[in-house]
Design a protein around this motif. Sequence first.
Motif, PDB file in Angstrom:
ATOM      1  N   MET A  71       0.918  -1.345  -0.112  1.00 56.25           N
ATOM      2  CA  MET A  71       0.252  -0.053  -0.189  1.00 56.25           C
ATOM      3  C   MET A  71       0.850   1.021   0.543  1.00 56.25           C
ATOM      4  O   MET A  71       1.563   1.490   1.174  1.00 56.25           O
ATOM      5  CB  MET A  71      -0.843  -0.333   1.218  1.00 56.25           C
ATOM      6  CG  MET A  71      -1.979   0.729   0.930  1.00 56.25           C
ATOM      7  SD  MET A  71      -3.034   0.695   2.613  1.00 56.25           S
ATOM      8  CE  MET A  71      -1.680   1.651   3.299  1.00 56.25           C
ATOM      9  N   PRO A  72       0.682   2.248  -1.350  1.00 52.65           N
ATOM     10  CA  PRO A  72       1.973   3.767  -1.038  1.00 52.65           C
ATOM     11  C   PRO A  72       0.564   4.116   0.541  1.00 52.65           C
ATOM     12  O   PRO A  72      -0.178   3.997   0.790  1.00 52.65           O
ATOM     13  CB  PRO A  72       0.968   3.786  -1.972  1.00 52.65           C
ATOM     14  CG  PRO A  72      -0.156   3.477  -2.174  1.00 52.65           C
ATOM     15  CD  PRO A  72      -0.706   2.396  -1.786  1.00 52.65           C
ATOM     16  N   TYR A  73       2.577   4.957   0.525  1.00 55.17           N
ATOM     17  CA  TYR A  73       2.542   5.758   2.080  1.00 55.17           C
ATOM     18  C   TYR A  73       1.059   7.070   1.822  1.00 55.17           C
ATOM     19  O   TYR A  73       1.317   6.805   0.598  1.00 55.17           O
ATOM     20  CB  TYR A  73       3.189   6.448   2.557  1.00 55.17           C
ATOM     21  CG  TYR A  73       4.601   6.032   3.571  1.00 55.17           C
ATOM     22  CD1 TYR A  73       4.032   4.855   4.280  1.00 55.17           C
ATOM     23  CD2 TYR A  73       5.600   5.014   3.021  1.00 55.17           C
ATOM     24  CE1 TYR A  73       4.621   3.697   5.189  1.00 55.17           C
ATOM     25  CE2 TYR A  73       6.057   3.366   2.925  1.00 55.17           C
ATOM     26  CZ  TYR A  73       5.819   3.251   4.309  1.00 55.17           C
ATOM     27  OH  TYR A  73       6.817   2.375   5.343  1.00 55.17           O
ATOM     28  N   LYS A  74       0.113   7.519   2.454  1.00 54.89           N
ATOM     29  CA  LYS A  74      -0.152   8.852   2.673  1.00 54.89           C
ATOM     30  C   LYS A  74       0.306   9.980   3.716  1.00 54.89           C
ATOM     31  O   LYS A  74       0.423   9.503   4.366  1.00 54.89           O
ATOM     32  CB  LYS A  74      -1.904   8.558   2.380  1.00 54.89           C
ATOM     33  CG  LYS A  74      -2.518   9.872   2.756  1.00 54.89           C
ATOM     34  CD  LYS A  74      -2.858  10.373   1.767  1.00 54.89           C
ATOM     35  CE  LYS A  74      -3.693  11.171   1.697  1.00 54.89           C
ATOM     36  NZ  LYS A  74      -3.715  12.392   0.404  1.00 54.89           N
ATOM     37  N   TYR A  75       1.035  10.313   2.830  1.00 59.72           N
ATOM     38  CA  TYR A  75       1.207  12.006   4.626  1.00 59.72           C
ATOM     39  C   TYR A  75       0.480  12.659   4.263  1.00 59.72           C
ATOM     40  O   TYR A  75       0.164  13.059   3.006  1.00 59.72           O
ATOM     41  CB  TYR A  75       3.530  12.368   3.240  1.00 59.72           C
ATOM     42  CG  TYR A  75       3.901  10.734   2.991  1.00 59.72           C
ATOM     43  CD1 TYR A  75       4.738  10.900   4.220  1.00 59.72           C
ATOM     44  CD2 TYR A  75       4.162  11.131   1.771  1.00 59.72           C
ATOM     45  CE1 TYR A  75       5.913   9.670   3.990  1.00 59.72           C
ATOM     46  CE2 TYR A  75       5.647   9.705   1.065  1.00 59.72           C
ATOM     47  CZ  TYR A  75       6.670   9.770   2.687  1.00 59.72           C
ATOM     48  OH  TYR A  75       7.164   7.829   2.088  1.00 59.72           O
ATOM     49  N   ILE A  76       0.506  12.279   5.801  1.00 54.66           N
ATOM     50  CA  ILE A  76      -0.001  13.688   6.132  1.00 54.66           C
ATOM     51  C   ILE A  76       0.694  14.875   6.912  1.00 54.66           C
ATOM     52  O   ILE A  76       1.920  14.296   7.186  1.00 54.66           O
ATOM     53  CB  ILE A  76      -1.045  13.444   7.467  1.00 54.66           C
ATOM     54  CG1 ILE A  76      -0.587  13.146   8.332  1.00 54.66           C
ATOM     55  CG2 ILE A  76      -1.892  12.472   6.006  1.00 54.66           C
ATOM     56  CD1 ILE A  76      -1.605  12.338   9.468  1.00 54.66           C
ATOM     57  N   GLY A  77       0.249  16.124   6.892  1.00 52.45           N
ATOM     58  CA  GLY A  77       1.675  17.181   8.082  1.00 52.45           C
ATOM     59  C   GLY A  77       2.201  17.787   7.079  1.00 52.45           C
ATOM     60  O   GLY A  77       1.826  18.016   5.994  1.00 52.45           O
ATOM     61  N   ARG A  78       3.152  18.299   7.847  1.00 49.83           N
ATOM     62  CA  ARG A  78       3.966  18.912   6.908  1.00 49.83           C
ATOM     63  C   ARG A  78       4.823  18.687   5.918  1.00 49.83           C
ATOM     64  O   ARG A  78       5.440  17.529   6.401  1.00 49.83           O
ATOM     65  CB  ARG A  78       5.430  19.653   7.835  1.00 49.83           C
ATOM     66  CG  ARG A  78       4.262  20.427   8.729  1.00 49.83           C
ATOM     67  CD  ARG A  78       4.633  21.804  10.085  1.00 49.83           C
ATOM     68  NE  ARG A  78       3.948  22.045  10.964  1.00 49.83           N
ATOM     69  CZ  ARG A  78       4.606  23.448  11.387  1.00 49.83           C
ATOM     70  NH1 ARG A  78       5.722  23.698  11.551  1.00 49.83           N
ATOM     71  NH2 ARG A  78       3.784  23.882  12.507  1.00 49.83           N
ATOM     72  N   THR A  79       5.408  19.011   4.827  1.00 45.91           N
ATOM     73  CA  THR A  79       6.195  18.396   4.157  1.00 45.91           C
ATOM     74  C   THR A  79       7.616  18.947   4.002  1.00 45.91           C
ATOM     75  O   THR A  79       7.979  19.382   5.233  1.00 45.91           O
ATOM     76  CB  THR A  79       6.284  19.603   3.047  1.00 45.91           C
ATOM     77  OG1 THR A  79       6.202  20.632   2.837  1.00 45.91           O
ATOM     78  CG2 THR A  79       4.774  18.925   2.552  1.00 45.91           C
ATOM     79  N   THR A  80       8.563  17.980   3.859  1.00 45.74           N
ATOM     80  CA  THR A  80       9.685  17.581   4.188  1.00 45.74           C
ATOM     81  C   THR A  80      10.268  18.195   3.067  1.00 45.74           C
ATOM     82  O   THR A  80      10.080  18.051   1.486  1.00 45.74           O
ATOM     83  CB  THR A  80      10.661  17.024   4.426  1.00 45.74           C
ATOM     84  OG1 THR A  80      11.770  15.987   4.304  1.00 45.74           O
ATOM     85  CG2 THR A  80       9.470  15.264   3.627  1.00 45.74           C
ATOM     86  N   ASN A  81      11.953  18.576   2.901  1.00 45.42           N
ATOM     87  CA  ASN A  81      12.422  18.773   1.973  1.00 45.42           C
ATOM     88  C   ASN A  81      13.572  17.771   1.513  1.00 45.42           C
ATOM     89  O   ASN A  81      13.916  17.977   0.303  1.00 45.42           O
ATOM     90  CB  ASN A  81      14.409  20.260   2.393  1.00 45.42           C
ATOM     91  CG  ASN A  81      13.584  21.594   2.958  1.00 45.42           C
ATOM     92  OD1 ASN A  81      12.427  21.723   2.051  1.00 45.42           O
ATOM     93  ND2 ASN A  81      13.627  22.193   3.631  1.00 45.42           N
TER      94      ASN A  81
END
Lengths: 197, 211
Positions: free
Chosen positions: A1-11
Amino acid sequence: MPYKYIGRTTNYKGKTLWEIIGNLKNFGVGRLVIRSTFERYPETSFFKILKVEPLACPEVQTMDDQRKVRVLVEKTFRGITYPKPITIESTSYKADYQLIPKDEEHKYTSKVEAKRDIKILQRTMEFPPLMKDVLMRENKAKGEDVHDLKLEIIYHKTKTGKYRVAEEGETPTVTFQPNMQELPKISLYKNVKLSSV
Amino acid sequence: MLRIISNLRLLNSFPENMHNCQPVRWRRKPMWLPTAKSKVFRVPPRPQISEEEDNELKRLNNNYRTAMNSIRRYLTNRYSVKLQAKADTEQLKKAFEEDLARCKAINDEWNAELEKVRNERIAKQLEEDIKFAENRKLELLKREEEMLAQAEEIVRKEKELVGTFITPEMLDEAIENAINNPVDYNFAIDLEGNKILGRETTPVEKAQVKQ
């Protein structure tokens, strides 16, 4: 299952170092790896893997506790290859590494500079107008020379060796412009007109 | 609600006549309170700065910092009392020499005083030493005299004894005398503690107990 990122983005963009070299033959010795953080510079930056020493895997591998690896690399940063190889260990957990395919390696290696031109920075600059006036008056009161008042510029010192301060009587290649006398020709200042005081 | 509480808290600390004032500072929640429930899952959008603008901002900031550092260093070098004092070596040297001369004068004075005291002390000590040595010499002579006297006494006593010695000429007489006068050194002690001389002696009557 692909990750679903939540929250602040990263560099960061990429994988941890172990995720890359753990899957390669002979731990990827001789291959090139880049840090996406260093891709911000126009010059080329990459690591050439020389030697790999795997480290123990954490008991429970999570996003906050990734497997580290001790790697000896030849570091090229901003077009200049370091004379001595460096070790990557404490930063190897960062998911910021990308492997360069073999057929694209020449794009990076061909841009390595043999020798960098050292910028020669301006040694002195003009005092701010009011300050200059006060200083001149003070000097006059003391009976000292009032002409040729120049402020010596204190630059931030770094070990990169990309610039040095001009010697006495040497012509600098980079001029220091603290004032808004001359605006750079960019779109931000397109409609700004400086009134000549 | 938070604002009301913090305002109230502040108002309590204000003087009476400032009740109508509204504090401008500390209107928000204090730092140590947790994130508000409504803000927990808020994701602030990342600032989008164009590369051109970013570069220009960096350039301006760098130039500003460099200029400020330069000015600050210049002013420090020019006006710092500490550095000024350090730089003026001539004056420092002069002050040092003056201080040294003053210290030397005081030191010489002390030395002179101490020399006087020391000479007195040494003379006194010498006198005492001579006295002590003389006394010792006298004592020694006295003791020698005493020893000589003692020796003389011993010699005198021995000379007295010489008359009672048994010479070969009077040996027979002495033997005769000894045979004729036997001496019995044995003795017994009875229950009362009386000493009864002689081996063969029989106590004739009860003697008095020696107290």
